[in-house]
Design a protein around this motif. Sequence first.
Motif, short mmCIF file in Angstrom:
data_model
loop_
_atom_site.label_atom_id
_atom_site.label_comp_id
_atom_site.label_asym_id
_atom_site.label_seq_id
_atom_site.Cartn_x
_atom_site.Cartn_y
_atom_site.Cartn_z
N LEU A 158 0.84 -1.20 0.00
CA LEU A 158 0.00 0.00 0.00
C LEU A 158 0.88 1.25 0.00
O LEU A 158 1.75 1.40 0.86
N ASN A 159 0.64 2.14 -0.97
CA ASN A 159 1.38 3.41 -0.95
C ASN A 159 0.52 4.48 -0.27
O ASN A 159 -0.06 5.34 -0.92
N ASP A 160 0.45 4.39 1.06
CA ASP A 160 -0.25 5.44 1.82
C ASP A 160 0.70 6.60 2.03
O ASP A 160 0.36 7.76 1.79
N SER A 161 1.92 6.29 2.44
CA SER A 161 2.96 7.33 2.44
C SER A 161 4.18 6.75 1.75
O SER A 161 4.40 5.53 1.77
N VAL A 162 4.96 7.63 1.13
CA VAL A 162 6.13 7.18 0.37
C VAL A 162 7.10 6.45 1.30
O VAL A 162 7.64 5.39 0.96
N ASP A 163 7.28 6.97 2.51
CA ASP A 163 8.21 6.34 3.46
C ASP A 163 7.75 4.93 3.83
O ASP A 163 8.54 4.00 3.87
N ASN A 164 6.44 4.79 4.12
CA ASN A 164 5.92 3.46 4.48
C ASN A 164 6.07 2.47 3.34
O ASN A 164 6.49 1.32 3.54
N ALA A 165 5.71 2.91 2.13
CA ALA A 165 5.77 2.00 0.98
C ALA A 165 7.21 1.59 0.69
O ALA A 165 7.50 0.42 0.46
N ALA A 166 8.13 2.57 0.72
CA ALA A 166 9.53 2.26 0.45
C ALA A 166 10.09 1.32 1.52
O ALA A 166 10.83 0.38 1.21
N ALA A 167 9.69 1.54 2.78
CA ALA A 167 10.18 0.67 3.86
C ALA A 167 9.65 -0.75 3.69
O ALA A 167 10.38 -1.73 3.91
N ALA A 168 8.38 -0.87 3.28
CA ALA A 168 7.80 -2.21 3.09
C ALA A 168 8.52 -2.94 1.96
O ALA A 168 8.82 -4.13 2.06
N ILE A 169 8.81 -2.21 0.87
CA ILE A 169 9.50 -2.85 -0.27
C ILE A 169 10.93 -3.21 0.13
O ILE A 169 11.43 -4.28 -0.22
N ALA A 170 11.58 -2.35 0.88
CA ALA A 170 12.96 -2.64 1.33
C ALA A 170 12.97 -3.93 2.18
O ALA A 170 13.86 -4.76 2.05
N ARG A 171 11.94 -4.09 3.02
CA ARG A 171 11.86 -5.32 3.84
C ARG A 171 11.71 -6.55 2.95
O ARG A 171 12.34 -7.59 3.18
N ILE A 172 10.87 -6.44 1.93
CA ILE A 172 10.67 -7.56 1.00
C ILE A 172 12.00 -7.91 0.33
O ILE A 172 12.41 -9.08 0.28
N ILE A 173 12.70 -6.89 -0.17
CA ILE A 173 13.96 -7.14 -0.88
C ILE A 173 14.97 -7.80 0.06
O ILE A 173 15.60 -8.79 -0.28
#
Length: 190
Positions: free
Chosen positions: A167-182
């Motif tokens: 979910l891209n609710d905030s750029v920081d949250n979305a980027a952090a979630a993708i970083a965790r996945i990677i």
Amino acid sequence: MQKGLLIILSGPSGVGKGTVRAKLMQDESLNLCYSISMTTRGIRPGEENGREYYFVSREEFEKQVQEGNLLEHAEFVGNYYGTPKSKVEELREQGKNVLLEIEINGAQTVMEKCPDAVSIFLVPPSMEALEARIRGRSTENEETIQKRLAKARGELTKSGLYKFTVLNDSVDNAAAAIARIIRSQIAKEN
Ligand code: ADP
Ligand code: 5GP
């Protein structure tokens, strides 16, 4: 050396893929490389040939397809977009994690060709938020905005094709979630 990951980032036009990607690229520990696509769409103010895209004519694009130089390609709202193949392989062989920011049809081609690709679908908090973001960007005319919104409604029903939805609710949250996945995928490979 461990071969780099192939990461697919998709999501409807205006959801924030480019913005979230820029945030992720700042994190050097992710060892990311962005794959620059080829497109026949017109260049937007602020864009640069060879940075956002390689902007080419339809003839040049078709030649690249015929010569087998694209990993995938697709038509999106009247224009062609495609991923140059050789660069992706070269970077992965160097151990870089390569990020493709591509639409759904091209993503499906890559998922078939590379089943180990890490596929991520970015979603907006609502259709209203998506519309506000597309309009706020002020890069498309009304007709193109309407076409992209209509396309987005269809695309949002297909998030199940992807391994991960963010979910891209905030750029920081979305980027952090993708970083965790990677990071979790890198840990799995080792
Ligand atoms: P895409 O690459 O998916 O087409 P962009 O990255 O160009 O989308 O973002 C579209 C617009 O939405 C931009 O103006 C961007 O600043 C804005 N935006 C992106 N993410 C968010 C967010 N989490 N909240 C609010 N606005 C956002
Ligand atoms: P835009 O015109 O907004 O830059 O991009 C339109 C859509 O094309 C977006 O969904 C974007 O992710 C997608 N796209 C960009 N490059 C490629 C590509 O190389 N292949 C495919 N299939 N889609 C792409």
